[in-house]
Write a protein that holds these residues in place. Structure first.
Motif, PDB file in Angstrom:
ATOM      1  N   ASN A 457       0.824  -1.210   0.000  1.00 48.79           N
ATOM      2  CA  ASN A 457       0.000   0.000   0.000  1.00 48.79           C
ATOM      3  C   ASN A 457       0.861   1.263   0.000  1.00 48.79           C
ATOM      4  O   ASN A 457       0.486   2.270  -0.613  1.00 48.79           O
ATOM      5  N   SER A 508      -1.253   4.298   4.462  1.00 44.22           N
ATOM      6  CA  SER A 508      -1.055   2.896   4.056  1.00 44.22           C
ATOM      7  C   SER A 508      -1.303   1.947   5.216  1.00 44.22           C
ATOM      8  O   SER A 508      -1.841   0.851   5.029  1.00 44.22           O
ATOM      9  N   LYS A 555      -9.688   3.586   0.541  1.00 43.91           N
ATOM     10  CA  LYS A 555      -8.904   3.721  -0.686  1.00 43.91           C
ATOM     11  C   LYS A 555      -9.260   5.017  -1.414  1.00 43.91           C
ATOM     12  O   LYS A 555      -8.371   5.730  -1.900  1.00 43.91           O
TER      13      LYS A 555
END
Length: 711
Positions: A457, A508, A555
């Motif tokens: 991520n 992340s 996201k």
């Protein structure tokens, strides 16, 4: 007076104020989220230490190659088993015990052989036939313990039953054949074991199934070992095709998008015509099934039966007609939104044309992701293969008080275990240990997975922030390309790494934790599939749905927060709040424009991954005559096939992320531009003339004359 239910204009924050000194991404900025940056570096160092420890203690051969009862690898060079690469189970019926999956070892003697038995024979058969056929013993003795050559004093722990077997992943399993619906081995449905008891072939199948459940992971690992080269070629092909597709969009974005839209309309239209043709054909048959309805035949497990009914095709035709009408109506009423989406993509194409280096940044993302995936996979394999050979007491029948206790094969004969439990043996069980490290292997695997998700991520976040900074430099250049700063991609990358590593790591980490919870929920759901507790399964299903929604929302917010970080240089929380409020103040534009663009780019990803997947399917199933001989031998052809498809989609996603980030960045800049500028000489719009024309916006003519004189 406004009602209490009305949302005040400042509910989602005040519109951004005009800053006369703002000229694009801010250069004078400071480090953000420093604490998270320090934690991230510490975790990376710990991850390196974990990989080093796993490398020291692990041995991948323990996962790939079978091991006999003495802890030796079958087929290992320099040992007595060098020419014996296949593992043979003395009494595979002992493997039908569910404890096999707990103790990780079948409680029967195992030895390495050069080939699997090609006939059915039992311990009693050997004793009977030895008197009349010496060659029978010569064949049978290769499946006894090495060094034993006296058939008159055969013990069941030295020699046992054999059956017609085939080698599967270097292990001998019964060769099951179904004849007229009956399961057989060597044309037999029953046999006598070493104790003279009649047993069914189904007992053999149950034992083999338990062993197969244990070995399926090894088969998959072997398929990867045999096909990794071709998987890599497929992923490289995906990378080349993705680059070509992006370059094609660079020149024909509008044409391709309209082709996709009208292509969908044409495909649905063809479906309507085909359904009408099938309907007319079946209705025209004089003695066919055209007049039979679905209710007449009821439910059928063979769905092809329904395709012989005219009513089925009539239903298909009506459904497709409704879909076609909905698409056309939406296209008519949202044609302006589609035009804006196309204008944004064309503007993105123009931006990439001025900053061509962004086309090659996905290669950096691809390399970093490949490193993360490779490091995680290698660490996981070495953790799984860590430890020394562990030996346990094996006794048949399993009534010995010392059964399943650890033992030392070198001193086992000197202990009183053989006296208390006659016939017991000290055999190899599995690889492990009793140290603190070995007891926490499972916890270390979870840590390996969590840090892997964090790094993946973070790599994606770094790419998003870097591209956002580069494209923001393009948008906020009043005169293009004269005002675009030199090396915008490198400058954006430097700013992201130097100032915002902590912010990217923070976002992340939040996403990685949510993904970790989703993986745990998937594992629990898998375990509860056979449970009868309906409430538990319902609760797991609800949690999976909630975490799926949460992951996609995070996201979306992270993506827009990284854009604001790249432009204004603030910390993660502040940037996420500013992005959220900006989007909520323009929620209609977000719901229509952004999603239309995402859908069009998604079609491109599916096209690329699907095309490469079809090519991989024909290759791994040996349906391409030119290169049939190059296809590796596989246990499951779907293992490399799914890997290629999934990897192709990830790579295509990485390359299309250039366009997606470009459009999203231009979209946020476009919204800010509408809020802070008015088109006057002092506050001109930075958007392209096409967007201004679509939105009926104009810049001051006096400012325009100055810009033209400046050129």
């Amino acid at each position: 007076m406004a009602r209490k239910t009305d949302i005040p204009p400042s509910y989602y924050g005040e519109p951004r104020k005009f800053d006369p000194g703002f000229r694009g991404p801010i250069h004078n900025r400071g480090c953000t989220d420093v604490v998270c940056c320090v934690v991230f570096v510490i975790f990376i160092l710990g991850y390196i230490a974990l990989g080093t420890v796993a490398w020291i203690h692990g041995d991948p051969r323990k996962v790939v190659y079978p091991t006999d009862s003495h802890g030796q690898f079958c087929g290992q060079q320099g040992t007595p088993n060098a020419n014996k690469a296949i593992l043979f189970y003395f009494n595979i019926l002992q493997c039908a015990n569910p404890a096999v999956l707990i103790n990780l070892q079948c409680p029967t003697t195992q030895l390495c052989v050069s080939k699997c038995p090609d006939r059915f024979a039992t311990y009693l058969d050997m004793q009977y036939n030895y008197r009349y056929n010496k060659s029978y013993w010569e064949y049978y003795r290769q499946f006894c313990k090495p060094g034993f050559d006296n058939p008159r004093k055969v013990l069941r722990l030295i020699c046992q039953n054999i059956c017609l077997c085939v080698s599967v992943l270097q292990r001998c399993f019964p060769d099951f054949i179904t004849r007229n619906g009956t399961l057989t081995v060597a044309n037999k449905t029953v046999f006598k074991d070493g104790l003279g008891k009649t047993r069914s072939v189904i007992d053999l199948r149950d034992a083999a199934n338990l062993l197969d459940a244990k070995e399926v992971g090894m088969k998959i690992f072997e398929d990867y070992a045999n096909s990794w080269y071709w998987i890599l070629i497929g992923l490289v092909i995906t990378m080349v095709v993705s680059l070509a597709f992006i370059l094609l969009l660079r020149f024909t974005a509008g044409v391709l998008l309209w082709l996709i839209i009208f292509g969908v309309i044409a495909v649905v239209g063809y479906g309507i015509w085909h359904c009408y043709w099938e309907f007319s054909t079946l209705r025209g048959k004089p003695h066919g099934d055209g007049d039979v309805t679905i209710s007449d035949i009821g439910f059928q497990t063979d769905f092809r039966v329904y395709l012989q009914l005219s009513q089925t095709w009539l239903i298909f035709m009506i459904c497709l007609s409704v879909i076609e009408a909905v698409i056309i109506i939406i296209l008519i009423f949202l044609r302006r939104r589609v035009r804006i989406a196309i204008a944004l993509l064309k503007e993105g194409s123009r931006a990439i044309g001025y900053i061509m280096s962004t086309l090659f940044y996905p290669i950096i993302t691809f390399v970093l992701l490949a490193i993360c995936i490779a490091y995680w996979a290698v660490t996981a394999v070495f953790l799984a293969s860590s430890g020394d050979a562990v030996y346990k007491v094996m006794s048949t029948p399993d009534k010995c008080v010392y059964a399943n206790l650890t033992c030392d094969p070198e001193t086992f004969s000197q202990t009183n275990v053989t006296k208390v439990c006659p016939g017991s043996q000290c055999t190899f069980a599995f690889y492990g240990g009793e140290s603190l490290y070995h007891r926490y292997i499972f916890v270390l695997q979870l840590c390996n997975l969590l840090v892997f998700l964090w790094l993946v991520n973070f790599t994606i976040a770094l790419g998003q922030c870097t591209l956002a900074g580069a494209f923001a430099s393009y948008y906020w250049a009043l005169r293009k390309p004269q005002d675009i700063p030199s090396c915008p991609l490198f400058s954006s990358f430097s700013r992201a790494v130097r100032y915002h590593t902590g912010s990217l790591a923070f976002g992340s980490l939040i996403l990685a934790v949510v993904q970790m919870f989703r993986i745990v929920l998937e594992y629990l759901d898998h375990k509860l599939k056979g449970a009868h507790n309906a409430f538990a399964r319902f609760l797991i299903c609800c949690l999976k749905c909630c975490f799926w929604c949460l992951e996609h929302f995070i996201k979306f917010m992270n993506r827009n927060a990284y854009i604001m970080i790249a432009i204004y240089g603030k910390n993660f929380c502040t940037s996420a709040k500013d992005a959220f409020f900006l989007l909520m103040r323009n929620v209609v534009r977000v719901a229509v424009l952004d999603k239309v663009t995402d859908f069009l780019l998604f079609l491109g990803k599916v096209l690329i991954s699907g095309s490469v997947g079809v090519l991989a399917f024909f290759f791994f199933t040996r349906k391409i005559p030119v290169i049939q001989e190059e296809v590796p031998s596989l246990n499951y052809y779907w293992v490399p096939l799914l890997t290629v498809i999934f990897g192709s989609y990830l790579i295509a996603h990485g390359f299309f992320n250039v366009y997606a980030m470009c459009v999203d960045t231009l979209f946020l800049c476009f919204l800010v531009d509408l809020e802070v500028n008015s088109g006057s000489a002092a506050r001109p719009f930075y958007m392209s003339s096409t967007l201004r024309q679509i939105l009926d916006k104009k810049n001051s003519k006096r400012r325009k004359d100055k810009r033209e004189r400046g050129r």
